[in-house]
Design a protein around this motif. Sequence first.
Motif: not given
Length: 293
Positions: A85, A92-94, A134, A162-163, A165-166
């Motif tokens: 994270r 809060e990003l993965q 991200s 990831w982009t 996913r977030n």
Amino acid sequence: MQQNFGGRTPSPRSLLLSEVAQATQRLADAGVPSPRFDAEELAAFVHNVKRGELHRVEDGDFDARYWEAVARREAREPLQHITGRAFFRYLELQVGPGVFVPRPETESVVGWAIDAVRAMDVVEPLIVDLCSGSGAIALAMAQEVPRSRVHAVELSEDALEWTRRNAEGTRVAVHHGDALSALPELDGQVDLVISNPPYIPLTEWEYVAPEARDHDPDMALFSGEDGLDVIRGIERTAHRLLRPGGLVVVEHADTQGGQVPWIFNEEAGWTDAADHPDLNNRPRFATARKATP
């Protein structure tokens, strides 16, 4: 031998405090820039609490996996890869392997952009984030400018995972594409283009911190001999996308202060090009306005 605490009962945190202190020293010896913070953040992650809640962890709850996490950080694996994270403004990003870990310096870039968009006389501002990674910038803009329409563009397929996913469940539209040819359907309509592009010169490879050099993707770090190749391309993309009077905001290295505004010059159709400092008063990002015919 039993210690005499002068009648006081030893704190139930005594073991954890001792382990965090030892971890702090190990991380400091390894050259980690923020050893105490990282030691505490790892302890909080392993014990599934927030840093401010470490006092709740009693000796009997101490998790030996903490030392596995400390060893990874000691080897200069990014803290965010270990915890999975990253915190950015109110998000809060993965994050993990394959995507650039967002840095605190970029928060001031986004803060300037948010203020600029809020000052526009536009009901639903149209924003494009190039080299999104991200999705930190795009998501922060969407969160803090509630009526904005935000597009995030990312070229790397690994980073794009990831982009997406977030951005899942948000109104940010994610696009797989090259920042230098992105979104022709929006030409002349965008209110603000923002980017944290790669900007490290190839000649500076050996001086890059291990966390970035060995773990962040090269595509997100390096950009030609002087580090400005992608920024030159973004200048052309931004000019194509922006409406007259629209703004571009581009992060750059503190050593490139003064160089980037010259890319956004009057001959290329820009006005009000300027550099801006970060919280440490170092030149960190450039802005310019597309000239009105």
